[in-house]
Design an enzyme around this catalytic site. Structure first.
Site, PDB file in Angstrom:
ATOM      1  N   ASP A 129      -3.828  10.612   0.025  1.00 32.69           N
ATOM      2  CA  ASP A 129      -3.659  10.014   1.346  1.00 32.69           C
ATOM      3  C   ASP A 129      -4.241  10.953   2.379  1.00 32.69           C
ATOM      4  O   ASP A 129      -4.084  12.177   2.277  1.00 32.69           O
ATOM      5  CB  ASP A 129      -2.172   9.772   1.637  1.00 32.69           C
ATOM      6  CG  ASP A 129      -1.574   8.653   0.805  1.00 32.69           C
ATOM      7  OD1 ASP A 129      -2.336   7.800   0.317  1.00 32.69           O
ATOM      8  OD2 ASP A 129      -0.346   8.618   0.662  1.00 32.69           O
ATOM      9  N   ASP A 132      -3.998   1.763   0.658  1.00 35.48           N
ATOM     10  CA  ASP A 132      -2.672   1.424   1.182  1.00 35.48           C
ATOM     11  C   ASP A 132      -2.761   0.341   2.244  1.00 35.48           C
ATOM     12  O   ASP A 132      -1.965  -0.610   2.263  1.00 35.48           O
ATOM     13  CB  ASP A 132      -1.992   2.657   1.775  1.00 35.48           C
ATOM     14  CG  ASP A 132      -1.682   3.724   0.742  1.00 35.48           C
ATOM     15  OD1 ASP A 132      -1.594   3.401  -0.462  1.00 35.48           O
ATOM     16  OD2 ASP A 132      -1.529   4.891   1.146  1.00 35.48           O
TER      17      ASP A 132
END
Length: 164
Positions: free
Chosen positions: A117, A136
């Site tokens: 991320d 995501d």
């Protein structure tokens, strides 16, 4: 189903290319954080061993494989559901986003042991402690779209089989 496949493939490729560019190309692994637009957008390296926002994070290796199996199972179920229902183009796009994002995160778990991320968005003086990635965002938009716009519904007046 071609549209679903194209959207899933494009989402997967965009996710993997952005992760490679930021994590390896910009060396975010070593740098840790890059301010892109101060107080709004930063690239902040975070390794997510759980699901969204680090929920159910676990360091145990078996947890990674359970999350991989769940993501693949959900992706297969969505693919079959959309295929069986003969979904409209909008539903195929949402399903493609969800599946492409899920597969992108599966690849991360296989290669790195966690999801890479790096996007961190803040606003209005509120600092966001969480990072996410393209996959995501695609999963979120795809799932929300499938819930809000589930596809074609049964035509009015058609109930079961016609009798001769």
């Amino acid at each position: 189903m071609h549209l679903l496949t194209l959207v899933a493939l494009a989402t997967f490729v965009l996710d993997q290319v952005t992760k490679w560019a930021v994590v390896h190309g910009m060396n975010l692994i070593e740098i840790g954080s890059i301010e892109v637009i101060p107080t709004v957008l930063a690239f902040h390296m975070a390794w997510n061993t759980g699901i969204n926002f680090g929920l159910f994070a676990a360091e145990a290796d078996y947890a990674r494989w359970i999350l991989i199996a769940i993501a693949l199972g959900i992706s297969a179920w969505v693919w079959l559901w959309v295929r069986r229902e003969g979904a409209d183009p909008r539903s195929q796009v949402f399903a493609g986003l969800l599946i492409g994002g899920a597969i992108g995160n599966v690849v991360d778990r296989v290669i790195y042991g966690a999801v890479a991320d790096f996007l961190n968005v803040s606003c209005c003086g509120i600092e966001n402690p969480f990072s996410f990635n393209v996959a995501d965002a695609a999963i979120f938009v795809g799932a929300l779209g499938l819930v809000l716009f589930p596809g074609k519904s049964a035509e009015p007046g058609k109930k079961g089989r016609k009798t001769p």
